[in-house]
Write a protein that holds these residues in place. Structure first.
Motif, PDB file in Angstrom:
ATOM      1  N   GLY A   1       0.759  -1.236   0.000  1.00  0.00           N
ATOM      2  CA  GLY A   1       0.000   0.000   0.000  1.00  0.00           C
ATOM      3  C   GLY A   1       0.788   1.284   0.000  1.00  0.00           C
ATOM      4  N   HIS A   2       2.055   1.273  -0.436  1.00  0.00           N
ATOM      5  CA  HIS A   2       2.783   2.532  -0.551  1.00  0.00           C
ATOM      6  C   HIS A   2       2.081   3.443  -1.559  1.00  0.00           C
ATOM      7  CE1 HIS A   2       6.658   2.076   1.672  1.00  0.00           C
ATOM      8  NE2 HIS A   2       6.240   0.814   1.698  1.00  0.00           N
ATOM      9  N   ARG A   3       2.021   4.731  -1.226  1.00  0.00           N
ATOM     10  CA  ARG A   3       1.371   5.705  -2.086  1.00  0.00           C
ATOM     11  C   ARG A   3       2.312   6.891  -2.293  1.00  0.00           C
ATOM     12  NH1 ARG A   3      -1.038   1.992  -3.022  1.00  0.00           N
ATOM     13  NH2 ARG A   3      -3.267   1.536  -2.894  1.00  0.00           N
ATOM     14  N   THR A   4       3.079   6.792  -3.369  1.00  0.00           N
ATOM     15  CA  THR A   4       3.995   7.863  -3.743  1.00  0.00           C
ATOM     16  C   THR A   4       3.585   8.379  -5.108  1.00  0.00           C
ATOM     17  OG1 THR A   4       5.596   6.503  -4.954  1.00  0.00           O
ATOM     18  CG2 THR A   4       5.810   6.555  -2.552  1.00  0.00           C
ATOM     19  N   GLN A   5       4.370   9.268  -5.653  1.00  0.00           N
ATOM     20  CA  GLN A   5       4.088   9.765  -7.000  1.00  0.00           C
ATOM     21  C   GLN A   5       4.219   8.654  -8.044  1.00  0.00           C
ATOM     22  OE1 GLN A   5       6.856  13.009  -7.179  1.00  0.00           O
ATOM     23  NE2 GLN A   5       5.490  14.421  -6.092  1.00  0.00           N
ATOM     24  N   ALA A   6       4.959   7.588  -7.709  1.00  0.00           N
ATOM     25  CA  ALA A   6       5.044   6.436  -8.613  1.00  0.00           C
ATOM     26  C   ALA A   6       3.732   5.664  -8.651  1.00  0.00           C
ATOM     27  CB  ALA A   6       6.180   5.510  -8.195  1.00  0.00           C
ATOM     28  N   GLN A   7       2.880   5.870  -7.648  1.00  0.00           N
ATOM     29  CA  GLN A   7       1.519   5.328  -7.645  1.00  0.00           C
ATOM     30  C   GLN A   7       0.517   6.406  -8.048  1.00  0.00           C
ATOM     31  OE1 GLN A   7       3.495   4.397  -4.549  1.00  0.00           O
ATOM     32  NE2 GLN A   7       4.190   2.894  -6.064  1.00  0.00           N
ATOM     33  N   ASN A   8       1.013   7.460  -8.706  1.00  0.00           N
ATOM     34  CA  ASN A   8       0.183   8.511  -9.292  1.00  0.00           C
ATOM     35  C   ASN A   8      -0.558   9.361  -8.272  1.00  0.00           C
ATOM     36  OD1 ASN A   8       0.474   8.107 -12.316  1.00  0.00           O
ATOM     37  ND2 ASN A   8      -0.074   6.026 -11.654  1.00  0.00           N
ATOM     38  N   ILE A   9       0.060   9.550  -7.102  1.00  0.00           N
ATOM     39  CA  ILE A   9      -0.470  10.467  -6.100  1.00  0.00           C
ATOM     40  C   ILE A   9       0.265  11.799  -6.261  1.00  0.00           C
ATOM     41  CG2 ILE A   9      -0.867  10.872  -3.653  1.00  0.00           C
ATOM     42  CD1 ILE A   9      -2.427   8.491  -4.888  1.00  0.00           C
ATOM     43  N   VAL A  10      -0.428  12.806  -6.776  1.00  0.00           N
ATOM     44  CA  VAL A  10       0.213  14.062  -7.163  1.00  0.00           C
ATOM     45  C   VAL A  10       0.969  14.697  -6.010  1.00  0.00           C
ATOM     46  CG1 VAL A  10      -0.214  16.412  -7.985  1.00  0.00           C
ATOM     47  CG2 VAL A  10      -1.469  14.502  -8.987  1.00  0.00           C
TER      48      VAL A  10
ATOM     49  N   LEU B   1     -12.021   1.498  -9.920  1.00  0.00           N
ATOM     50  CA  LEU B   1     -11.598   1.964  -8.607  1.00  0.00           C
ATOM     51  C   LEU B   1     -12.498   3.067  -8.065  1.00  0.00           C
ATOM     52  CD1 LEU B   1      -7.741   2.074  -9.201  1.00  0.00           C
ATOM     53  CD2 LEU B   1      -9.127   0.194  -8.305  1.00  0.00           C
ATOM     54  N   GLY B   2     -13.417   3.542  -8.901  1.00  0.00           N
ATOM     55  CA  GLY B   2     -14.343   4.576  -8.460  1.00  0.00           C
ATOM     56  C   GLY B   2     -13.686   5.910  -8.183  1.00  0.00           C
ATOM     57  N   THR B   3     -12.551   6.175  -8.824  1.00  0.00           N
ATOM     58  CA  THR B   3     -11.844   7.435  -8.591  1.00  0.00           C
ATOM     59  C   THR B   3     -12.357   8.562  -9.476  1.00  0.00           C
ATOM     60  OG1 THR B   3     -10.137   6.881 -10.221  1.00  0.00           O
ATOM     61  CG2 THR B   3      -9.755   6.199  -7.929  1.00  0.00           C
ATOM     62  N   GLY B   4     -13.025   8.198 -10.588  1.00  0.00           N
ATOM     63  CA  GLY B   4     -13.511   9.215 -11.510  1.00  0.00           C
ATOM     64  C   GLY B   4     -12.408   9.922 -12.261  1.00  0.00           C
ATOM     65  N   THR B   5     -11.214   9.328 -12.268  1.00  0.00           N
ATOM     66  CA  THR B   5     -10.071   9.979 -12.896  1.00  0.00           C
ATOM     67  C   THR B   5      -9.850   9.465 -14.312  1.00  0.00           C
ATOM     68  OG1 THR B   5      -8.567   8.336 -11.942  1.00  0.00           O
ATOM     69  CG2 THR B   5      -8.919  10.364 -10.703  1.00  0.00           C
ATOM     70  N   THR B   6      -9.074  10.200 -15.070  1.00  0.00           N
ATOM     71  CA  THR B   6      -8.664   9.804 -16.409  1.00  0.00           C
ATOM     72  C   THR B   6      -7.136   9.815 -16.472  1.00  0.00           C
ATOM     73  OG1 THR B   6      -8.550  12.046 -17.334  1.00  0.00           O
ATOM     74  CG2 THR B   6     -10.729  10.970 -17.300  1.00  0.00           C
ATOM     75  N   SER B   7      -6.605   9.481 -17.618  1.00  0.00           N
ATOM     76  CA  SER B   7      -5.148   9.465 -17.772  1.00  0.00           C
ATOM     77  C   SER B   7      -4.549  10.857 -17.566  1.00  0.00           C
ATOM     78  CB  SER B   7      -4.779   8.924 -19.141  1.00  0.00           C
ATOM     79  OG  SER B   7      -5.344   9.720 -20.173  1.00  0.00           O
ATOM     80  N   ASP B   8      -5.354  11.908 -17.730  1.00  0.00           N
ATOM     81  CA  ASP B   8      -4.849  13.272 -17.527  1.00  0.00           C
ATOM     82  C   ASP B   8      -4.528  13.543 -16.061  1.00  0.00           C
ATOM     83  OD1 ASP B   8      -5.137  13.812 -20.219  1.00  0.00           O
ATOM     84  OD2 ASP B   8      -7.160  14.645 -19.994  1.00  0.00           O
ATOM     85  N   ASP B   9      -5.089  12.733 -15.166  1.00  0.00           N
ATOM     86  CA  ASP B   9      -4.890  12.950 -13.735  1.00  0.00           C
ATOM     87  C   ASP B   9      -3.677  12.209 -13.178  1.00  0.00           C
ATOM     88  OD1 ASP B   9      -7.373  14.501 -13.304  1.00  0.00           O
ATOM     89  OD2 ASP B   9      -8.369  12.606 -13.802  1.00  0.00           O
ATOM     90  N   LEU B  10      -2.993  11.446 -13.998  1.00  0.00           N
ATOM     91  CA  LEU B  10      -1.848  10.681 -13.528  1.00  0.00           C
ATOM     92  C   LEU B  10      -0.613  11.571 -13.376  1.00  0.00           C
ATOM     93  CD1 LEU B  10      -2.249   7.458 -15.727  1.00  0.00           C
ATOM     94  CD2 LEU B  10      -3.200   7.939 -13.467  1.00  0.00           C
TER      95      LEU B  10
END
Length: 554
Positions: free
Chosen positions: A204-213, A305-314
């Motif tokens: 469960g690491h959440r860094t920018q490599a996991q697309n967390i801005v 995942l129910g995030t409502g995101t697109t590739s633009d949000d990565l």
């Protein structure tokens, strides 16, 4: 140039070490990926009558990966023991060629292996494993000792032993969620002679490599890493950026992977990726590939995942860019190994096809690539109804059938092509199989594994039958509920195309699976329980928690 192995040590020191919450085995039932398919009672089978499956050996202890030293000479890694076993002429040698101390809770352990023959006559063997924090196997489980890290080592194979270890990569194995999953660990030697090593997000690491801005900077997790065989940064220009760890990433945004291989015709890299509750993927991996996790899994249009995101949000670094999967499963299969058959020994029609395995169902899948070899071609009507796969997605398990090549292997952990040109399949059950033309194989029962794993001796003619219909909520098990008298037996028959379980409780219960648990019931197999006490017993499928049932014992 500095050695990558020296510079990567900062990942351990820069991470706040979390106390590892040890999870009892019963709680593992909350995670569908950890119930693994048994070998079919009569052994694996292939859909092509011209091919046969031979058992090379069994008796391995939860094998994870294999690599060939030569014809009939195979090194196999064992997840839990930390041993590298040698299989010579179908016989497991008494002594391991190496025994390393491993943390082995959940998906930790001795995970990957690759062999590289050098021009000077040396044989390098690369191993990836979660190194124990105190030199004792399993101490992360037994006494909550933190692992030293997820590590990539290079050894030399000399006189039947692995010697002269060199630490090449040192990544954290400390999870953010208190568990020990998503360590990946597969290793490849690429056409460029460099090492490709896939590692998941490690609990469960959440860094920018996991697309967390606004997350921390990448820490080497959640991607495919590329280094030279000496542990150096590949000096061909930066893909994601300069400086460690960006300059060793080949791909990122990967949740977890147990399979990757290079197309022998194009040199393109392909991988498999595990989704959580949806979206197991097959991907074409280019330099700079961003797979989308933790915002996108499966096809982005589905928003699993129910995030409502697109590739633009990565989050993109350098030349990074997103690409959709080439194929996916809505309901996870526990996708694992991936291998191209660079041989015509099984027939010209199979040469350079891609073969994929899974852990949940013990199925072996076959995929044909299109002419450009940048996508999957599903056009073989002899395989069955392919119209449902026009969207390159398995929406219902029964849509699997056209791409299923073989079944009954038990949970598949690795697939390789031997020097003989045949396809080898490794099962977590401890068995190693080989697929070859029937004209070259053993006859009759000698080519089958006489293993009754997955059945239950409590079945009897007076048991109450229940059919496992498929993923359909309260109607998944029929009849439902089942009313019986104390002392009666219930037998569940799996009539679906994939594995299911019969697990006491409901999804999320801490007591789930404590009263009874079938583990994986593969298609056409059964599981029986005799109920000696009155009461109402709820149960569900850990692969598909929406499948629920009830037994009422009077």
């Amino acid at each position: 140039m500095y050695k990558t192995k020296l510079l990567f040590s900062f990942f351990i020191s820069s991470v706040i070490l979390l106390s590892l919450a040890i999870i009892p085995y019963s709680v593992h039932l909350s995670f569908g990926a950890y119930a693994k398919a048994p070998v079919a009672p009569r052994g694996p089978t292939i859909k092509d009558d011209n091919l046969v499956v031979e058992k090379i050996t069994d008796g391995l202890d939860f094998p994870t990966s294999m690599a060939f030293l030569g014809p009939n000479d195979i090194l196999v890694t064992e997840k839990v023991t930390g041993k590298v076993m040698r299989v010579l002429g179908g016989q497991i040698q008494n002594e391991p060629v190496l025994d390393v101390p491993v943390a082995n809770s959940i998906e930790r352990g001795l995970l990957g292996i690759a062999v590289s023959k050098q021009v000077d006559g040396k044989t390098y063997v690369f191993l990836s494993y979660t190194e124990s924090g105190n030199g004792v196997d399993g101490s992360d489980f037994t006494d909550q000792t933190d692992p030293l890290g997820n590590r990539l080592y290079r050894y030399e194979f000399v006189d039947g032993r692995l010697i002269n270890p060199v630490l090449l990569l040192d990544l954290t194995a400390i999870p953010d969620n208190g568990r020990g999953e998503h360590n990946g660990g597969k290793i490849l030697i690429g056409p460029d002679n460099n090492i490709y090593y896939v590692i998941g997000e490690v609990g469960g690491h959440r860094t920018q490599a996991q697309n967390i801005v606004d997350g921390p900077a990448p820490n080497g997790l959640g991607g495919i890493l590329r280094i030279t065989q000496d542990g150096n940064v590949v000096d061909d220009g930066s893909i994601f950026g300069k400086g460690l760890p960006l300059n060793v990433y080949y791909a990122m945004g990967i949740r977890n992977s147990f399979g990757m291989d290079f197309d022998p015709l194009t040199g393109n890299l392909w991988d498999t990726e595990n989704g959580p509750t949806a979206g197991d993927e097959i991907n074409l991996v280019f330099p700079g590939f961003n797979s989308g996790w933790s915002l996108i899994q499966g096809f982005s249009k589905n928003d699993f995942l129910g995030t409502g995101t697109t590739s633009d949000d990565l989050v993109y670094f350098g030349k990074g860019s997103y690409a959709e999967p080439k194929f996916d499963w809505v309901n996870p299969i526990g996708i694992t190994a991936l291998k191209f058959l660079n041989s015509a020994k099984l027939g010209q029609e199979y040469q350079n096809n891609m073969f994929v395995g899974d852990i949940n169902n013990g199925l072996l899948y076959r995929f044909i690539l299109n002419q450009a070899r940048d996508g999957i071609l599903i056009n073989d009507t002899s395989l069955g109804n392919i119209k449902s796969l026009a969207d390159y997605e398995v929406n219902d398990p029964k849509e699997n059938q056209p791409v299923v090549f073989g079944q009954g292997f038990g949970g598949i952990t690795d697939i390789q092509v031997g020097p003989d040109g045949y396809l080898y399949v490794l099962s977590y059950t401890g068995s190693l199989f080989r697929i070859l033309p029937s004209s070259d194989g053993l006859a009759g029962e000698e080519s089958q594994l006489a293993d009754k794993t997955g059945t239950n001796d409590t079945q009897n003619d007076n048991s109450v039958p229940v059919s496992i219909v498929g993923i359909n909520g309260y109607n998944s098990y029929s009849p439902n509920p089942v009313k019986i008298q104390k002392g009666q037996t219930v037998t569940w028959y799996n009539g679906d195309a994939i594995s299911h379980t019969v697990t006491s409780g409901i999804d999320g219960d801490t007591d789930a699976g404590k009263m009874f648990d079938s583990d994986a019931i593969i298609p056409n197999q059964h599981y029986s329980i005799t109920f000696d006490n009155t009461g109402d017993y709820q149960y569900y499928c850990i692969y598909h928690p929406s499948m629920v049932g009830e037994i009422m014992v009077e």
